[in-house]
Design a protein around this motif. Structure first.
Motif, PDB file in Angstrom:
ATOM      1  N   ASN A  59       0.826  -1.211   0.000  1.00  0.00           N
ATOM      2  CA  ASN A  59       0.000   0.000   0.000  1.00  0.00           C
ATOM      3  C   ASN A  59       0.860   1.260   0.000  1.00  0.00           C
ATOM      4  O   ASN A  59       0.567   2.233  -0.715  1.00  0.00           O
ATOM      5  CB  ASN A  59      -0.918   0.007   1.218  1.00  0.00           C
ATOM      6  CG  ASN A  59      -1.972  -1.077   1.158  1.00  0.00           C
ATOM      7  OD1 ASN A  59      -2.226  -1.652   0.102  1.00  0.00           O
ATOM      8  ND2 ASN A  59      -2.586  -1.371   2.288  1.00  0.00           N
ATOM      9  N   THR A  60       1.917   1.253   0.813  1.00  0.00           N
ATOM     10  CA  THR A  60       2.798   2.420   0.898  1.00  0.00           C
ATOM     11  C   THR A  60       3.512   2.652  -0.426  1.00  0.00           C
ATOM     12  O   THR A  60       3.590   3.791  -0.918  1.00  0.00           O
ATOM     13  CB  THR A  60       3.829   2.226   2.018  1.00  0.00           C
ATOM     14  OG1 THR A  60       3.153   2.009   3.259  1.00  0.00           O
ATOM     15  CG2 THR A  60       4.728   3.450   2.146  1.00  0.00           C
ATOM     16  N   LEU A  63       1.016   3.953  -3.296  1.00  0.00           N
ATOM     17  CA  LEU A  63       0.696   5.383  -3.166  1.00  0.00           C
ATOM     18  C   LEU A  63       1.894   6.249  -3.525  1.00  0.00           C
ATOM     19  O   LEU A  63       1.748   7.305  -4.160  1.00  0.00           O
ATOM     20  CB  LEU A  63       0.244   5.678  -1.734  1.00  0.00           C
ATOM     21  CG  LEU A  63      -1.199   5.325  -1.381  1.00  0.00           C
ATOM     22  CD1 LEU A  63      -1.493   5.682   0.074  1.00  0.00           C
ATOM     23  CD2 LEU A  63      -2.185   6.024  -2.292  1.00  0.00           C
ATOM     24  N   ALA A  64       3.090   5.822  -3.123  1.00  0.00           N
ATOM     25  CA  ALA A  64       4.292   6.586  -3.445  1.00  0.00           C
ATOM     26  C   ALA A  64       4.548   6.612  -4.949  1.00  0.00           C
ATOM     27  O   ALA A  64       4.912   7.649  -5.512  1.00  0.00           O
ATOM     28  CB  ALA A  64       5.496   5.989  -2.716  1.00  0.00           C
ATOM     29  N   ASN A  67       2.258   9.009  -6.656  1.00  0.00           N
ATOM     30  CA  ASN A  67       2.717  10.396  -6.510  1.00  0.00           C
ATOM     31  C   ASN A  67       3.840  10.717  -7.488  1.00  0.00           C
ATOM     32  O   ASN A  67       3.888  11.803  -8.069  1.00  0.00           O
ATOM     33  CB  ASN A  67       3.178  10.650  -5.080  1.00  0.00           C
ATOM     34  CG  ASN A  67       2.025  10.894  -4.134  1.00  0.00           C
ATOM     35  OD1 ASN A  67       0.964  11.340  -4.553  1.00  0.00           O
ATOM     36  ND2 ASN A  67       2.209  10.593  -2.867  1.00  0.00           N
ATOM     37  N   ARG A 146      -7.019   5.131  -3.789  1.00  0.00           N
ATOM     38  CA  ARG A 146      -5.728   5.654  -4.243  1.00  0.00           C
ATOM     39  C   ARG A 146      -5.904   6.799  -5.231  1.00  0.00           C
ATOM     40  O   ARG A 146      -5.143   7.776  -5.215  1.00  0.00           O
ATOM     41  CB  ARG A 146      -4.909   4.525  -4.866  1.00  0.00           C
ATOM     42  CG  ARG A 146      -4.424   3.501  -3.852  1.00  0.00           C
ATOM     43  CD  ARG A 146      -4.001   2.209  -4.497  1.00  0.00           C
ATOM     44  NE  ARG A 146      -3.513   1.245  -3.521  1.00  0.00           N
ATOM     45  CZ  ARG A 146      -3.431  -0.055  -3.739  1.00  0.00           C
ATOM     46  NH1 ARG A 146      -3.785  -0.562  -4.920  1.00  0.00           N
ATOM     47  NH2 ARG A 146      -2.962  -0.876  -2.799  1.00  0.00           N
ATOM     48  N   THR A 150      -4.363  10.556  -4.492  1.00  0.00           N
ATOM     49  CA  THR A 150      -3.461  11.197  -5.449  1.00  0.00           C
ATOM     50  C   THR A 150      -4.075  12.469  -6.015  1.00  0.00           C
ATOM     51  O   THR A 150      -3.386  13.479  -6.200  1.00  0.00           O
ATOM     52  CB  THR A 150      -3.117  10.218  -6.581  1.00  0.00           C
ATOM     53  OG1 THR A 150      -2.636   8.987  -6.036  1.00  0.00           O
ATOM     54  CG2 THR A 150      -2.051  10.811  -7.484  1.00  0.00           C
ATOM     55  N   ASP A 216       6.883   8.165   2.982  1.00  0.00           N
ATOM     56  CA  ASP A 216       6.005   9.067   3.733  1.00  0.00           C
ATOM     57  C   ASP A 216       4.805   9.436   2.869  1.00  0.00           C
ATOM     58  O   ASP A 216       4.915  10.256   1.962  1.00  0.00           O
ATOM     59  CB  ASP A 216       6.759  10.331   4.158  1.00  0.00           C
ATOM     60  CG  ASP A 216       7.867  10.027   5.147  1.00  0.00           C
ATOM     61  OD1 ASP A 216       7.696   9.103   5.957  1.00  0.00           O
ATOM     62  OD2 ASP A 216       8.906  10.721   5.112  1.00  0.00           O
ATOM     63  N   ASN A 217       3.677   8.853   3.158  1.00  0.00           N
ATOM     64  CA  ASN A 217       2.479   9.125   2.374  1.00  0.00           C
ATOM     65  C   ASN A 217       1.638  10.262   2.932  1.00  0.00           C
ATOM     66  O   ASN A 217       0.632  10.635   2.342  1.00  0.00           O
ATOM     67  CB  ASN A 217       1.610   7.861   2.285  1.00  0.00           C
ATOM     68  CG  ASN A 217       2.342   6.696   1.665  1.00  0.00           C
ATOM     69  OD1 ASN A 217       2.507   5.664   2.291  1.00  0.00           O
ATOM     70  ND2 ASN A 217       2.819   6.854   0.448  1.00  0.00           N
ATOM     71  N   VAL A 222      -4.103  10.551   4.766  1.00  0.00           N
ATOM     72  CA  VAL A 222      -4.525   9.150   4.676  1.00  0.00           C
ATOM     73  C   VAL A 222      -5.413   8.778   5.859  1.00  0.00           C
ATOM     74  O   VAL A 222      -6.429   8.088   5.707  1.00  0.00           O
ATOM     75  CB  VAL A 222      -3.294   8.230   4.603  1.00  0.00           C
ATOM     76  CG1 VAL A 222      -3.729   6.763   4.571  1.00  0.00           C
ATOM     77  CG2 VAL A 222      -2.454   8.551   3.380  1.00  0.00           C
ATOM     78  N   VAL A 236      -1.309   2.345   5.620  1.00  0.00           N
ATOM     79  CA  VAL A 236       0.105   2.495   5.297  1.00  0.00           C
ATOM     80  C   VAL A 236       0.899   2.558   6.589  1.00  0.00           C
ATOM     81  O   VAL A 236       0.342   2.526   7.687  1.00  0.00           O
ATOM     82  CB  VAL A 236       0.348   3.759   4.436  1.00  0.00           C
ATOM     83  CG1 VAL A 236      -0.314   3.622   3.071  1.00  0.00           C
ATOM     84  CG2 VAL A 236      -0.149   5.011   5.147  1.00  0.00           C
TER      85      VAL A 236
END
Length: 285
Positions: A59-60, A63-64, A67, A146, A150, A216-217, A222, A236
């Protein structure tokens, strides 16, 4: 003039790093920092053997990557578009409009998103219902989580990210554009051969810094968007630290999780910086 900045980083960034030692201890507040039991890598072993570790890591990372792929290029595109605007008043108005979301807290941003996208009288779903006869569970669907995260980052931070790129473009000698136009270069050619090369070093540096905070999300965003129906894709490391480490008083374990994140970020910065230098860029050190 350097002293305030140096004191800030020394007192609030470097001195507190001593506290990461509790990641290797079974920290007990009543025993204190020094007298707590040393347990070595026990907390890291617990993290790696946790059944949900792979899910958290996935998940982390997803999302990263979202981005990097969708958010990072947009400030570059916006800066190029604004650089082409010739009417100063219109340019300043656009800059002001796209900068404003940066100054809103995530609480306000998520509140606006909730008002627009909730299935109960949300503006977007009301329009969908009138036009197509159905609603979409934007806020409670794992498939949309997600995308929503974003999109919020893009709306809030894209305008602010253009500042550095516009500063890089401001340093380009106007005579380069004039000479290129005399040689028959189109606007796309001017962007490709003059504007983008002028921004290349800045792009590389900001990309390296972006990779440094890859894990770092953003806890607040979140956490506010998370609920029981989308936690399978939304949980995350940042929210996990709060849920398991902080709320239950497991300070050593939460520190170990954050230290793991920091090590991943450090590795990405070192590797990307070496790659940048290999391709002829200066890097960040």
């Amino acid at each position: 003039m350097l002293l305030p900045g140096m004191l800030y980083f020394l007192l609030l960034k470097y001195v507190p790093m001593w506290g990461i030692l509790i990641a290797f201890k079974n920290f007990q507040p009543f025993l204190g920092f020094n007298d707590s039991e040393w347990v070595g890598l026990a907390h890291f072993e617990r993290l790696f053997h946790d059944p949900g570790f792979v899910r958290l890591l996935r998940n982390t990372f997803v999302l990263a990557i979202y981005n990097i792929l969708f958010f990072f290029p947009l400030p570059i595109l916006l800066a190029l578009l604004l650089h082409e605007v010739r009417k100063i008043a219109f340019k300043r108005w656009v800059q002001t409009v796209i900068y404003l979301p940066h100054f809103m807290s995530w609480v306000v941003v998520v509140g606006i998103v909730y008002v627009l996208f909730t299935t109960e009288d949300g503006v977007v779903n009301s329009v969908l219902l009138d036009l197509f006869g159905y609603k979409i569970e934007f806020l409670t669907s794992s498939e949309w989580f997600r995308t929503m995260i974003t999109s919020e980052v893009i709306w809030k931070e894209s305008g602010w990210g253009t500042i550095i790129f516009l500063a890089a473009l401001a340093g380009v000698d106007p005579q380069l554009y004039e000479a290129a136009r005399m040689d028959g270069a189109s606007r796309l050619r001017l962007v490709w051969h003059i504007s983008l090369p002028a921004m290349r070093s800045v792009i590389v540096i900001l990309l390296i810094l972006q990779l440094g905070k890859f894990m770092d999300n953003g806890f607040e965003q979140v956490f506010l968007m998370l609920n029981a129906t989308n936690s399978d894709v939304g949980e995350v490391f940042d929210t996990y630290v709060y849920r398991v480490g902080i709320t239950t008083g497991q300070f050593s374990y939460s520190t170990a999780v954050n230290l793991f994140k920091s090590v991943i970020g450090l590795v990405l910065v070192v590797v990307s910086n070496r790659l940048a230098k290999r391709f002829g860029e200066q890097g960040i050190y």
